[in-house]
Design a protein around this motif. Structure first.
Motif, PDB file in Angstrom:
ATOM      1  N   ASP A 126       0.872  -1.176   0.000  1.00 18.46           N
ATOM      2  CA  ASP A 126       0.000   0.000   0.000  1.00 18.46           C
ATOM      3  C   ASP A 126       0.909   1.227   0.000  1.00 18.46           C
ATOM      4  O   ASP A 126       1.318   1.725   1.053  1.00 18.46           O
ATOM      5  CB  ASP A 126      -0.918  -0.003   1.222  1.00 18.46           C
ATOM      6  N   GLU A 128       0.552   4.391  -0.927  1.00 15.99           N
ATOM      7  CA  GLU A 128       0.047   5.651  -0.382  1.00 15.99           C
ATOM      8  C   GLU A 128       0.113   5.659   1.139  1.00 15.99           C
ATOM      9  O   GLU A 128       0.554   6.640   1.751  1.00 15.99           O
ATOM     10  CB  GLU A 128      -1.386   5.891  -0.859  1.00 15.99           C
ATOM     11  N   GLN A 178      -2.477   0.789  -9.069  1.00 18.17           N
ATOM     12  CA  GLN A 178      -2.734   1.702  -7.962  1.00 18.17           C
ATOM     13  C   GLN A 178      -1.433   2.157  -7.308  1.00 18.17           C
ATOM     14  O   GLN A 178      -1.263   3.336  -6.973  1.00 18.17           O
ATOM     15  CB  GLN A 178      -3.624   1.029  -6.919  1.00 18.17           C
ATOM     16  N   ASP A 182       0.040   5.922  -7.008  1.00 20.84           N
ATOM     17  CA  ASP A 182       0.342   6.484  -5.688  1.00 20.84           C
ATOM     18  C   ASP A 182       1.784   6.946  -5.547  1.00 20.84           C
ATOM     19  O   ASP A 182       2.164   7.464  -4.497  1.00 20.84           O
ATOM     20  CB  ASP A 182       0.026   5.453  -4.599  1.00 20.84           C
ATOM     21  N   ARG A 520       7.719  10.902  -4.755  1.00 23.01           N
ATOM     22  CA  ARG A 520       6.735  10.220  -5.593  1.00 23.01           C
ATOM     23  C   ARG A 520       7.103  10.382  -7.058  1.00 23.01           C
ATOM     24  O   ARG A 520       7.525  11.465  -7.475  1.00 23.01           O
ATOM     25  CB  ARG A 520       5.325  10.770  -5.324  1.00 23.01           C
ATOM     26  N   SER A 524       2.906  10.520 -11.530  1.00 22.69           N
ATOM     27  CA  SER A 524       1.915   9.746 -10.792  1.00 22.69           C
ATOM     28  C   SER A 524       0.826  10.675 -10.296  1.00 22.69           C
ATOM     29  O   SER A 524       1.011  11.887 -10.185  1.00 22.69           O
ATOM     30  CB  SER A 524       2.570   9.035  -9.609  1.00 22.69           C
ATOM     31  N   ALA A 526      -0.366  10.939  -7.348  1.00 24.20           N
ATOM     32  CA  ALA A 526       0.011  11.549  -6.071  1.00 24.20           C
ATOM     33  C   ALA A 526       0.970  12.710  -6.276  1.00 24.20           C
ATOM     34  O   ALA A 526       0.849  13.756  -5.642  1.00 24.20           O
ATOM     35  CB  ALA A 526       0.636  10.498  -5.157  1.00 24.20           C
TER      36      ALA A 526
END
Length: 540
Positions: A126, A128, A178, A182, A520, A524, A526
């Motif tokens: 995960d 993020e 995903q 992120d 990041r 992306s 994010a």
């Protein structure tokens, strides 16, 4: 100022004109910090510049041969000023979030300002959530993250040896997309570890295509570094070609005495791919020993399927125990010195080799290894590489410096010294003292090259407008002190380290600043959202 001076005309109120050179205007500016008088290595392999560095608001604001004025001026005469080092292969996924190690001091003192986590297929999936935690508490260095394929497969399929169903493969692709949105910089694999070892090439290509669609890289602890080294390198190159993304081979080496010298053939494979226009790179740490678990080093894949509990169950079952003993004995026949780095079961064995433990207890190495795995396992150091191979790969222009270590503080364990000494060893010993590569090449291998590999465009070079991640060291004294018996000794000779303009190391001492934050991937979702936001505040 070299070349023709640019001039600027300024009209005074009385109607007369004054003519200033660009250098005059720069010298009239005031900077937050000035690094004066150093030998400035841009990080691209070019010869050093004799210029002063002006820093303002966390960025490089000037590189000038003219004197600069600053609120603070550091005299860097006789010192090397270069970009902060980027450790492409780091395992600080957990320790960067722990209060006692989030300062990442052992890397700051080496000159590192960015470390890359999620390597060898293991770490948070995960992205993020992970990066948000880093930003919430601050860190000593910046953190860039790779999606770990092994952890991804474990979350969807488990630690089992089977192909995914179409639905499971789709789920892994969705999670990969995903992660990239992120801010992940790509995907890593650890193809000697469970469950990465069970992943067929076709599955890796299918997920890597998703990573490629988002501009990421494929970084791999390849499937074999000994007998199967060449096949493993070919597999990595094939994945990159089929998926359409850059390939990066982690801790490039030939492991095991019978396979010394085969690294030359692996180098030829990479260079042939590069000549075809394929983007293939590698990283290396400057030691002849590696470090991982005893389990991954000696025990067969089938015995490890299902994880630690299943391995221990098989070790208690007579028929499977005998199969395991046969496989481990076979690997021990070609093994070099295997030294215990950490072992909760028998802490007194830390620092000793399997051979030394066997001799002291009147037993066979095989029995010692089995006993350790029956009681929780151990981390080991494997002295399996040749010095000749290390030196062969080191000066290659596509081989970056990376530690394979993690944020640490001294403990009762005796880990690999690479967590405390990789960068000063490469630069101080191999470049400055022994001339295996030039100082400019050594600096590039730790700065501009890893930035290029990752796709970082806002740091990694000393250029106006880029982040002021800077290392300043004395080339005559910058050396590692960590050894295999005293692995936690800090290096010497690193004078200053700036993390986005904040002094994280001052006169050789860590300041306690937590100026690092999550990086990041550019492009992306994010990163795009964050472009309009204020950068994270510097933590103290």
């Amino acid at each position: 100022m070299s070349g023709r001076q640019k001039t600027v005309a300024v009209c005074l109120m009385a109607g007369s004109w004054l003519i200033f050179s660009a250098a005059d205007l720069i010298s009239a500016e005031r900077f937050d910090l000035v690094l004066r008088g150093g030998s400035v290595h841009v990080g691209d392999g070019s010869e050093p510049l004799q210029v002063h560095v002006g820093i303002r608001e966390g960025k490089i604001a000037a590189l000038s041969a003219e004197e600069l004025t600053g609120d603070r001026v550091l005299d860097c005469t006789g010192l090397v000023v270069c970009p902060g080092f980027i450790d492409l292969h780091n395992h600080s996924d957990r320790s960067i979030l722990a209060p006692e190690t989030r300062g990442n001091v052992n890397y700051l003192l080496q000159g590192c300002t960015t470390v890359v986590t999620g390597n060898c297929g293991s770490g948070p999936t995960d992205v993020e959530e992970y990066l948000t935690k880093i930003d919430a508490q601050g860190a000593g260095t910046h953190i860039a993250h790779l999606l770990p394929q092994g952890s991804l497969r474990d979350a969807v399929i488990g630690k089992v040896n089977r192909a995914p169903t179409p639905e499971e493969l789709l789920r892994m692709q969705e999670l990969a997309a995903q992660a990239m949105q992120d801010g992940a910089f790509g995907m890593s694999t650890g193809l000697i570890y469970i469950p990465g070892v069970f992943t067929p090439t076709e599955e890796l290509i299918a997920i890597a295509k998703v990573v490629a669609a988002h501009g990421g890289i494929y970084a791999s602890h390849i499937r074999g570094e000994g007998e199967t080294l060449l096949a493993a390198v070919k597999e990595a190159i094939t994945i990159g070609r089929e998926a359409g993304l850059p390939v990066h081979i982690s801790h490039f080496k030939a492991s095991g005495r019978p396979y010394w010298g085969t690294l030359r053939l692996a180098i030829e494979l990479v260079e042939e791919a590069r000549q075809r226009g394929e983007r293939v790179t590698a990283d290396q740490y400057p030691y002849i020993a590696s470090s991982t678990s005893l389990e991954a080093t000696l025990f067969p894949d089938w015995a490890r399927e299902g994880g630690r509990q299943e391995l221990e169950r098989r070790l208690q079952t007579p028929e499977t125990l005998e199969r395991i003993r046969t496989a481990v004995a076979d690997r021990l026949r070609t093994a070099s010195r295997i030294q215990i780095a950490g072992c909760q079961y028998r802490p007194e064995w830390i620092g000793k080799s399997l051979e030394e433990i066997a001799a002291a207890t009147g037993r066979e190495m095989l029995d010692v290894a089995i006993e350790i795995e029956q009681h929780g396992g151990a981390q080991i150091i494997n002295f399996g590489m040749s010095e000749e191979d290390v030196r062969l790969a080191m000066p290659l222009p596509w081989v970056a410096t990376a530690s394979d270590g993690s944020a640490k503080i001294p403990t009762h364990e005796q880990p690999h010294p690479r967590s405390f000494g990789t960068f000063p060893r490469k630069i101080g010993l191999y470049a400055v003292e022994e001339g295996v590569l030039s100082l400019t090449a050594a600096v590039r291998s730790a700065t501009g090259l890893p930035a290029e590999i990752l796709g970082l465009t806002d740091r990694g070079l000393l250029k106006v407008g880029l982040a002021a991640d800077v290392a300043v060291f004395d080339p005559h004294t910058f050396r590692d002190r960590a050894t295999f018996t005293r692995p936690d000794l800090p290096p010497v000779g690193m004078r200053y380290v700036l993390v986005e303009g904040v002094l994280a190391v001052y006169e050789g001492q860590a300041t306690g600043a937590l100026a690092g934050h999550a990086l990041r991937r550019k492009g992306s979702a994010a990163a795009t959202e964050g472009e309009a936001q204020t950068p994270p505040a510097n933590h103290q």
